[in-house]
Design a protein around this motif. Structure first.
Motif, PDB file in Angstrom:
ATOM      1  N   UNK A 135     -49.810  44.042  19.354  1.00  0.00           N
ATOM      2  CA  UNK A 135     -50.458  42.984  18.787  1.00  0.00           C
ATOM      3  C   UNK A 135     -49.446  41.671  18.717  1.00  0.00           C
ATOM      4  N   UNK A 136     -48.228  41.821  18.824  1.00  0.00           N
ATOM      5  CA  UNK A 136     -47.413  40.874  18.875  1.00  0.00           C
ATOM      6  C   UNK A 136     -45.746  41.192  19.338  1.00  0.00           C
ATOM      7  N   UNK A 137     -45.039  40.393  19.614  1.00  0.00           N
ATOM      8  CA  UNK A 137     -43.701  40.546  20.174  1.00  0.00           C
ATOM      9  C   UNK A 137     -42.704  40.123  19.161  1.00  0.00           C
ATOM     10  N   UNK A 138     -42.921  39.018  18.275  1.00  0.00           N
ATOM     11  CA  UNK A 138     -41.923  38.402  17.564  1.00  0.00           C
ATOM     12  C   UNK A 138     -42.340  38.911  16.093  1.00  0.00           C
ATOM     13  N   UNK A 139     -41.440  38.608  15.258  1.00  0.00           N
ATOM     14  CA  UNK A 139     -41.554  38.854  14.000  1.00  0.00           C
ATOM     15  C   UNK A 139     -42.555  37.718  13.226  1.00  0.00           C
ATOM     16  N   UNK A 140     -42.330  36.675  13.594  1.00  0.00           N
ATOM     17  CA  UNK A 140     -43.391  35.506  13.306  1.00  0.00           C
ATOM     18  C   UNK A 140     -44.864  35.711  13.472  1.00  0.00           C
ATOM     19  N   UNK A 141     -44.934  36.203  14.648  1.00  0.00           N
ATOM     20  CA  UNK A 141     -46.390  36.579  15.036  1.00  0.00           C
ATOM     21  C   UNK A 141     -46.990  37.808  14.344  1.00  0.00           C
ATOM     22  N   UNK A 159     -64.649  47.842   2.637  1.00  0.00           N
ATOM     23  CA  UNK A 159     -63.661  48.862   2.340  1.00  0.00           C
ATOM     24  C   UNK A 159     -62.350  48.280   1.864  1.00  0.00           C
ATOM     25  N   UNK A 160     -61.911  47.134   2.212  1.00  0.00           N
ATOM     26  CA  UNK A 160     -60.612  46.519   1.876  1.00  0.00           C
ATOM     27  C   UNK A 160     -59.543  46.902   2.785  1.00  0.00           C
ATOM     28  N   UNK A 161     -59.762  47.566   3.669  1.00  0.00           N
ATOM     29  CA  UNK A 161     -58.826  47.775   4.889  1.00  0.00           C
ATOM     30  C   UNK A 161     -59.270  47.082   6.324  1.00  0.00           C
ATOM     31  N   UNK A 162     -57.974  46.586   6.761  1.00  0.00           N
ATOM     32  CA  UNK A 162     -58.461  45.977   8.021  1.00  0.00           C
ATOM     33  C   UNK A 162     -57.392  46.040   9.059  1.00  0.00           C
ATOM     34  N   UNK A 163     -57.516  46.344  10.342  1.00  0.00           N
ATOM     35  CA  UNK A 163     -56.462  46.585  11.418  1.00  0.00           C
ATOM     36  C   UNK A 163     -56.500  45.366  11.947  1.00  0.00           C
ATOM     37  N   UNK A 164     -55.576  44.431  12.619  1.00  0.00           N
ATOM     38  CA  UNK A 164     -55.759  43.263  13.597  1.00  0.00           C
ATOM     39  C   UNK A 164     -56.226  44.027  14.662  1.00  0.00           C
ATOM     40  N   UNK A 165     -56.996  43.138  15.444  1.00  0.00           N
ATOM     41  CA  UNK A 165     -57.263  43.162  16.676  1.00  0.00           C
ATOM     42  C   UNK A 165     -57.601  41.910  17.567  1.00  0.00           C
ATOM     43  N   UNK A 166     -57.710  41.819  18.842  1.00  0.00           N
ATOM     44  CA  UNK A 166     -57.836  40.415  19.606  1.00  0.00           C
ATOM     45  C   UNK A 166     -59.221  40.135  19.046  1.00  0.00           C
ATOM     46  N   UNK A 167     -60.152  40.898  18.829  1.00  0.00           N
ATOM     47  CA  UNK A 167     -61.419  40.457  18.263  1.00  0.00           C
ATOM     48  C   UNK A 167     -61.404  39.551  17.057  1.00  0.00           C
ATOM     49  N   UNK A 168     -60.686  40.192  16.391  1.00  0.00           N
ATOM     50  CA  UNK A 168     -60.330  39.617  14.799  1.00  0.00           C
ATOM     51  C   UNK A 168     -59.870  38.252  15.046  1.00  0.00           C
ATOM     52  N   UNK A 169     -58.728  38.108  16.083  1.00  0.00           N
ATOM     53  CA  UNK A 169     -57.913  36.858  16.415  1.00  0.00           C
ATOM     54  C   UNK A 169     -58.991  35.812  16.911  1.00  0.00           C
ATOM     55  N   UNK A 170     -59.991  36.392  17.659  1.00  0.00           N
ATOM     56  CA  UNK A 170     -60.758  35.315  18.371  1.00  0.00           C
ATOM     57  C   UNK A 170     -62.047  34.949  17.280  1.00  0.00           C
ATOM     58  N   UNK A 171     -62.197  35.992  16.382  1.00  0.00           N
ATOM     59  CA  UNK A 171     -63.095  35.575  15.011  1.00  0.00           C
ATOM     60  C   UNK A 171     -62.527  34.480  14.367  1.00  0.00           C
ATOM     61  N   UNK A 172     -61.069  34.716  13.844  1.00  0.00           N
ATOM     62  CA  UNK A 172     -60.343  33.884  13.355  1.00  0.00           C
ATOM     63  C   UNK A 172     -60.337  32.228  13.982  1.00  0.00           C
ATOM     64  N   UNK A 173     -60.139  32.409  15.205  1.00  0.00           N
ATOM     65  CA  UNK A 173     -60.175  30.891  15.810  1.00  0.00           C
ATOM     66  C   UNK A 173     -61.234  30.196  15.709  1.00  0.00           C
ATOM     67  N   UNK A 174     -62.415  30.973  15.844  1.00  0.00           N
ATOM     68  CA  UNK A 174     -63.873  30.375  15.625  1.00  0.00           C
ATOM     69  C   UNK A 174     -63.855  29.673  14.134  1.00  0.00           C
ATOM     70  N   UNK A 175     -63.599  30.647  13.240  1.00  0.00           N
ATOM     71  CA  UNK A 175     -63.553  30.414  11.887  1.00  0.00           C
ATOM     72  C   UNK A 175     -62.689  29.117  11.459  1.00  0.00           C
ATOM     73  N   UNK A 176     -61.377  29.179  11.931  1.00  0.00           N
ATOM     74  CA  UNK A 176     -60.747  27.895  11.917  1.00  0.00           C
ATOM     75  C   UNK A 176     -61.456  26.759  12.293  1.00  0.00           C
ATOM     76  N   UNK A 177     -62.255  26.636  13.518  1.00  0.00           N
ATOM     77  CA  UNK A 177     -62.945  25.367  14.128  1.00  0.00           C
ATOM     78  C   UNK A 177     -63.919  25.123  12.981  1.00  0.00           C
ATOM     79  N   UNK A 178     -64.528  26.237  12.646  1.00  0.00           N
ATOM     80  CA  UNK A 178     -65.664  25.895  11.340  1.00  0.00           C
ATOM     81  C   UNK A 178     -65.127  25.274  10.117  1.00  0.00           C
ATOM     82  N   UNK A 179     -64.084  25.598   9.900  1.00  0.00           N
ATOM     83  CA  UNK A 179     -63.417  25.058   8.705  1.00  0.00           C
ATOM     84  C   UNK A 179     -63.070  23.702   8.924  1.00  0.00           C
TER      85      UNK A 179
END
Length: 432
Positions: A135-141, A159-179
């Motif tokens: 899911x990432x190669x650098x510390x910052x990412x 359930x307050x537990x979430x694993x990162x995924x590419x789908x989550x990233x896409x959803x986040x980018x869409x959410x950022x655009x909405x914001x």
């Protein structure tokens, strides 16, 4: 002897954690990065004191260190946030079973805590996790992606537990655009206030109306409040949004005064606004700017706001009451909180949640019993009751038969534009 706070002070801080993370990446061996956030810790500090809070965090640190053992690394990266690096060779997290490990960790951290100052305290925690190198190669990412997973665990998942995924990233980018779109909409005046009437059942007149924000996106699409209000609350946009709504409602009240439309208008106030010291000043300023009678303004807060921001709410309500502003508790009955606040806070009205109104009047119905109990409680405390979500004549009649004060719902009208409301109000008043 070692105290619980020792476990906390001995943990590496964010700087040393970042150094360790980069060293781990340099080994080019798969591992998981896990963030753990202790929810609502500000409330614990306010209730028990900072010394007790440090003891509890120390106990959390001790449990985390024990759970990770020698096959990982634990650090404290914020006041109530911890980071874990887990080697993939750890049997507990091998074969993509990190979620199982996270669930076990969450269960461990939710067990009661006994310290020298607090006994039997339970905590809730949120967990976000990401895997290197998938899911990432650098510390910052890695840290950014883990932050994103933790954010969704805190605000979006039951359930307050979430694993990162590419789908989550896409959803986040869409959410950022909405914001960003919402930010521009607030700044450019693209939002609009709709009004839904609230009927006085005893006098058969329009007692007040609730102001509801509607947003038609630049591309013509209507964005549901159920979508954009949570975004506003989670990003801090709720403050400028709330100020916009306060201003618009005061403008509406000024217009109603000129049109002889005699109704109160209610606005919803969020937890973020309650905690913002400038909220009451903005309300006062808008009331003065538009020469509004404060008694024509109503403020609605949910029970959850009362529970999590009691001290801020108490101070706000006292000032609102001094102004003459009416205060309502919205969605009453869904907050699972102590009813003691009804006695101690400056409250005028209870709005019964629509989930209790849906089946009232049915024989041997539990919702009917709950509504009757609320009506009895409100009467004994000299509070008005508004029933939300009234859609049928049977619900309407049940409320009248049991002396409910007011009702709101599609049976009377859907939310409408301000100009449509003015016309509707005059028609309704002439027929009453």
């Amino acid at each position: 002897p070692q105290t619980s706070t020792d476990s906390l002070t001995q943990l590496p801080n964010r700087h040393y954690f970042t150094v360790q993370l980069r060293r781990t990446i340099a080994q080019k061996t798969p591992f998981y990065l896990i963030y753990v956030d202790v929810k609502g810790f500000k409330h614990i500090n306010n209730l028990h004191g900072y010394k007790a809070g440090d003891e509890i965090l120390g106990a959390v640190a001790a449990r985390l260190t024990k759970a990770v053992g020698e096959l990982g690394f634990v650090a404290r990266i914020a006041s109530n946030e911890f980071a874990l690096i887990l080697n993939i060779k750890n049997k507990a997290v091998a074969n993509d079973n990190a979620l199982i490990f996270a669930e076990a960790l969450q269960s461990t951290l939710r067990q009661p805590y006994d310290t020298s100052l607090v006994q039997g305290l339970t905590l809730d925690v949120c967990i976000g996790l990401v895997r290197y190198p998938e899911h990432a190669m650098s510390a910052d990412e890695l840290m950014r992606n883990c932050d994103l997973a933790l954010y969704y665990a805190k605000y979006r998942l039951d359930n307050a537990i979430c694993a990162f995924s590419d789908e989550l990233k896409r959803h986040s980018e869409e959410r950022y655009k909405l914001e960003e779109s919402l930010r521009r909409a607030i700044e450019n005046g693209e939002l609009e206030v709709y009004l839904q009437p609230i009927i006085d059942l005893k006098a058969n007149r329009v007692a007040k109306c609730e102001a509801l924000a509607r947003w038609q996106h630049a591309d013509g699409e209507f964005i549901s409040p159920e979508v954009f209000i949570p975004v506003a609350e989670q990003t801090g946009l709720i403050i400028p949004f709330g100020n916009w709504l306060i201003d618009e409602v005061c403008k509406i009240l000024q217009r109603f005064k000129q049109q002889a439309v005699d109704v109160r208008v209610a606005i919803n106030v969020s937890a973020r606004q309650v905690s913002d010291q400038d909220t009451i000043d903005y309300i006062i300023s808008s009331i003065e700017s538009y020469q509004v009678n404060p008694k024509q303004l109503s403020v609605e807060l949910t029970e959850s706001v009362l529970v999590h921001s009691y001290e801020s709410v108490s101070a706000l309500l006292v000032k609102l009451r001094q102004l003459g502003v009416i205060v309502s508790i919205d969605d009453f009955g869904t907050g699972f909180s102590s009813l003691s606040y009804l006695k101690h806070l400056s409250i005028d009205e209870l709005k019964v949640d629509k989930s209790f109104i849906q089946d009232v009047g049915i024989k041997n119905n539990e919702d009917s019993a709950i509504v009757l109990a609320i009506l009895g409680l409100a009467k004994s405390l000299n509070l008005q009751v508004i029933a939300e979500g009234v859609e049928t004549a049977d619900q309407h009649q049940f409320l009248i038969d049991n002396n409910c004060d007011c009702a709101q719902g599609f049976l009377y009208s859907k939310p409408m534009t301000v100009s449509d409301f003015s016309t509707w109000y005059k028609d309704y008043t002439s027929q009453s």
